[in-house]
Design an enzyme around this catalytic site. Structure first.
Site, PDB file in Angstrom:
ATOM      1  N   ASP A  37       0.796  -1.230   0.000  1.00 29.74           N
ATOM      2  CA  ASP A  37       0.000   0.000   0.000  1.00 29.74           C
ATOM      3  C   ASP A  37       0.828   1.278   0.000  1.00 29.74           C
ATOM      4  O   ASP A  37       0.334   2.341  -0.357  1.00 29.74           O
ATOM      5  CB  ASP A  37      -0.966   0.015   1.199  1.00 29.74           C
ATOM      6  N   HIS A  38       2.098   1.214   0.394  1.00 28.74           N
ATOM      7  CA  HIS A  38       2.886   2.432   0.559  1.00 28.74           C
ATOM      8  C   HIS A  38       3.605   2.887  -0.709  1.00 28.74           C
ATOM      9  O   HIS A  38       4.110   4.000  -0.753  1.00 28.74           O
ATOM     10  CB  HIS A  38       3.932   2.225   1.669  1.00 28.74           C
ATOM     11  N   ASP A  88       0.233  -5.591  14.262  1.00 24.68           N
ATOM     12  CA  ASP A  88      -0.153  -4.853  13.068  1.00 24.68           C
ATOM     13  C   ASP A  88       0.936  -3.826  12.804  1.00 24.68           C
ATOM     14  O   ASP A  88       1.957  -3.778  13.478  1.00 24.68           O
ATOM     15  CB  ASP A  88      -1.513  -4.191  13.331  1.00 24.68           C
ATOM     16  N   ARG A 140      -1.909  11.987  10.221  1.00 27.29           N
ATOM     17  CA  ARG A 140      -0.626  12.621  10.521  1.00 27.29           C
ATOM     18  C   ARG A 140      -0.443  13.867   9.676  1.00 27.29           C
ATOM     19  O   ARG A 140      -0.920  13.927   8.550  1.00 27.29           O
ATOM     20  CB  ARG A 140       0.524  11.631  10.286  1.00 27.29           C
ATOM     21  N   SER A 200       6.777   6.754  10.314  1.00 29.99           N
ATOM     22  CA  SER A 200       6.296   5.530   9.691  1.00 29.99           C
ATOM     23  C   SER A 200       7.400   4.546   9.334  1.00 29.99           C
ATOM     24  O   SER A 200       7.161   3.358   9.227  1.00 29.99           O
ATOM     25  CB  SER A 200       5.519   5.870   8.417  1.00 29.99           C
ATOM     26  N   ARG A 225      10.084   3.361  10.751  1.00 31.95           N
ATOM     27  CA  ARG A 225      10.945   2.954  11.852  1.00 31.95           C
ATOM     28  C   ARG A 225      11.739   1.689  11.546  1.00 31.95           C
ATOM     29  O   ARG A 225      12.872   1.540  11.954  1.00 31.95           O
ATOM     30  CB  ARG A 225      10.109   2.693  13.108  1.00 31.95           C
TER      31      ARG A 225
END
Length: 743
Positions: free
Chosen positions: A123-124, A180, A463, A638, A640
């Site tokens: 999705d990213h 998740d 965000r 996001s 990390r």
């Protein structure tokens, strides 16, 4: 209004990714054998836990956590305080990963299959501009799909939707514990969906007990009912203003009270999603009739029936008399729409005062774009609400005054929107419906206007950090509900309050919107859309030999052993840089530049400064391990997972911080990077790039002395030496240990 280049490209992207029209067949009941929690086993474990805890009343969060303990006696028999103190060894039931977050690490563990049901979601990497994103990222998608097939992981193809929405629609179940990604809106179904990085995910995927420090539990008591323009999004925006971005750290937000039952399941998911923005470990709610209805509507009737039985036995709600570490009272009847921002999700302003807020700060009363959807607000209920506003506008001849972009959260939502006429209603007033992906919410927006200019956008995202959406640090992103974002698109002004203000029509007459009601579930049922995006069971992991984007990782070499003369102390470390700010985006505190580091030992053929990876590669080529000195809340954001993997790959052995974001600190530990906290935050400014740092006392800690104090000996470039105190794994990373244990 003519579409700018961005929007024309986005329409093309939507067509490419959709590939088919919505079907009209409602979703039939699924095989839920791998989704339904083992309630009998969980209740049995909970019974043993109650005996250990002298039958004291438990919160819902405690019930779910403790019923998933790998060994209740080992975790809880020590007595004393549990919440905020005890480390729990847990057995999650499911793992969901977005894009390439844990696959390479799992492969390093040397196992042939995942120990728990696992899914991958693309999705990213889909950009809101054209179909080129699919082509340019094909190598990554091919790798992910091949890895999924080999290891028995369900693979959701690019275009299927956003991980959080798909998990809610397909995998979430009341009372479950799952791992998740970072914004776990699955909590809207009454479970604990805890955001973790890939290293923690690998624990569960390998069947290794996953460790979590027992969070405190904050009770959010809801009374009253939402009305008018107020939505569940306004509830969490209001709460973020109360708690701030750190107020939920080390805590679970557990909502209870009569105000919970009147909220839709997807509305609760919105609230759970944004709980991450206050630092919460996760959020959860007691089982409700609306959750049951959502499970049936999404083909999970067997889960609903099993949950009904578990709820009747007291598993899916808090015990009467359960105590919380803090209780926050919110009367939903008094809640008004709220707008948060700019640049931080906890700067909350009631809608009735927002125009005054804009004026006080001297900002232009202009809106440059409105964006709705993403993982936070892309439910059917959200889309029917904004469609009602669009219908009102269309009836009086209004179209949006600014670009209005809509991101469906999943193929199921997109297809159902199209079938029910929602898509055409939005497009008739100027909206552009994007691909089913994260898109502009995570910066995948090739925006051509307002470059380098101060401007304001309204989004229903979660965000709003600087540069997050369009790469322009001057773009002020204000967060609001989809209904407020949509209504403001017709006014084009930040000061517009749809609850009280009028828009002047071309004929001079005033027009005022009526608050929309929406519909939580489609009367015709959901339709799946293009089933080609959905998982299909099918094995060799595909990584090209000349790949510039993927690399099969070898287990990281340990910091200790014959090559380290300091024994169980870390080898002497060179400080790569001192990082300013809380985000992973690295601003050099000594130069002020982004992604620039200094090489004080460079040879005559090399530059004194270069990008951080370039300087890190140089140190690695010299066999020089290094350290970072970082600011407060380091690791918030996001990416990390890769922010822990990349430093370790290039030779980072330690990061010293004023404070860490929870998930990032855990990721560093799992990768074999030592995270330490400054005992005195002022010591941050005493260490600079090129200094040498040595641990003193780490050996005692590694030898089992949990009370050991780890100090750092600093050797400055000018020869000055001093020691500072810090607050608080052996060979390589945790993945190496897993591999050895499972071999």
């Amino acid at each position: 209004m003519p579409l700018p280049a961005l929007q024309r490209g986005t329409v093309y992207s939507r067509r490419i990714l959709r590939r088919c029209l919505a079907t009209h067949a409602p979703i039939i009941e699924k095989d839920c054998s791998s989704i339904t929690p083992p309630y009998t086993k969980l209740l049995d474990t909970l019974g043993r836990v109650r005996e250990l805890l002298n039958n004291r009343p438990l919160t819902l969060a405690e019930k779910i956590l403790y019923s998933h303990l790998n060994d209740p006696v080992k975790s809880l028999s020590g007595g004393g305080k549990i919440r905020g103190e005890t480390y729990l060894q847990l057995s999650p039931q499911r793992v969901a990963m977005q894009d390439a977050s844990a696959q390479l690490q799992f492969m390093s563990a040397g196992l042939s299959r995942c120990a728990v049901p696992t899914s991958i979601h693309c999705d990213h990497l889909i950009q809101a501009v054209d179909c080129g994103s699919i082509v340019s990222n094909k190598e990554v998608f091919d790798f992910l799909e091949s890895a999924a097939r080999k290891y028995g992981i369900e693979f959701w193809k690019p275009g299927s939707g956003i991980i959080h929405q798909i998990v809610l629609e397909n995998y979430a179940a009341p009372g479950m514990l799952m791992l998740d990604s970072h914004t776990p809106n699955a909590g809207g179904l009454g479970l604990l969906a805890i955001g973790v990085g890939g290293a923690d995910a690998v624990d569960a995927m390998t069947g290794t007990p996953w460790e979590l420090k027992a969070p405190q539990v904050v009770g959010v008591h809801l009374t009253g009912q939402l009305s008018g323009w107020a939505t569940p999004k306004d509830l969490i925006l209001h709460l973020a203003g109360k708690l701030t971005v750190r107020g939920g750290t080390g805590r679970i937000l557990e909502y209870f009270g009569p105000g919970v039952a009147s909220q839709s399941c997807t509305g609760l998911a919105t609230v759970a999603n944004m709980g991450a923005e206050v630092g919460a470990t996760t959020s959860t709610f007691p089982y409700t009739a609306n959750m049951r209805a959502y499970l049936h509507a999404t083909g999970r009737g067997p889960v609903a029936r099993a949950a009904d039985e578990a709820a009747a036995k007291g598993y899916l709600s808090a015990d009467e008399g359960a105590e919380y570490d803090e209780v926050i009272e919110i009367n939903l009847s008094e809640l008004e729409p709220t707008i948060n921002g700019p640049f931080t999700p906890d700067l909350a302003t009631p809608l009735s005062k927002f125009g005054e807020f804009i004026q006080e700060n001297g900002w232009k009363d202009e809106l440059s774009a409105s964006l709705i959807g993403s993982c936070t607000n892309s439910s059917y209920e959200d889309m029917t609400r904004v469609a009602e506003i669009a219908e009102q506008a269309k009836a009086v001849g209004l179209t949006t005054k600014v670009p209005f972009l809509c991101t469906p959260g999943s193929e199921q939502i997109r297809a159902t929107m199209e079938r029910d006429g929602i898509t055409s209603t939005l497009e008739d007033v100027g909206a552009v419906v994007l691909a089913n992906a994260c898109g502009p919410c995570i910066g995948q927006w090739k925006r051509e206007d307002s470059k380098g200019e101060e401007n304001a956008i309204l989004t229903s995202f979660n965000r709003n950090f600087k540069s997050r959406n369009d790469g322009n640090r001057y773009t002020m992103n204000f967060l609001a509900s989809p209904t407020v974002v949509t209504a403001m698109a017709f006014a084009g002004k930040l000061s517009f309050n749809p609850a009280s203000d009028f828009i002047t029509l071309p004929n001079g007459e005033p027009f005022k919107f009526s608050p929309p009601a929406g519909q939580d579930l489609p009367s015709k049922g959901f339709t799946p859309g293009n089933k080609g995006y959905y998982p299909s069971p099918k094995p060799e992991v595909i990584i090209k030999k000349d790949s510039q984007r993927l690399e099969l990782l070898e287990p990281f070499r340990g910091h200790f052993g014959p090559s380290n003369p300091r024994g169980l102390e870390l080898p002497s470390l060179k400080v790569l840089m001192r990082v300013k700010g809380k985000f992973i985006t690295a601003v050099n505190d000594e130069g002020g530049e982004v992604n620039v580091a200094f090489d004080h030992d460079h040879d005559i053929s090399q530059s004194e400064s270069d990008t951080i990876p370039t300087i890190a590669k140089r140190l690695k080529s010299r066999n020089q391990p290094w350290a970072l000195v970082v600011d407060d809340n380091y690791g918030e954001g996001s990416a990390r997972e890769h922010a822990a993997l990349q430093p370790r790959f290039y030779g980072c052995a330690m990061i010293v911080a004023r404070s860490f974001a929870r998930i990032h600190e855990t990721n560093l530990k799992k990768q074999g990077v030592l995270p330490l906290w400054f005992a005195d935050k002022a010591d941050y400014s005493r260490i600079g790039s090129g200094d040498v740092v040595e641990t003193v006392g780490l050996a005692d800690l590694l030898n089992g002395d949990q009370s050991a104090i780890v100090k750092l000996r600093i050797i400055k470039r000018d020869g000055e030496t001093f020691e500072i105190s810090t607050k608080h794994y052996n060979a390589g990373s945790a993945l190496n240990f897993i591999r050895s244990q499972k071999a």
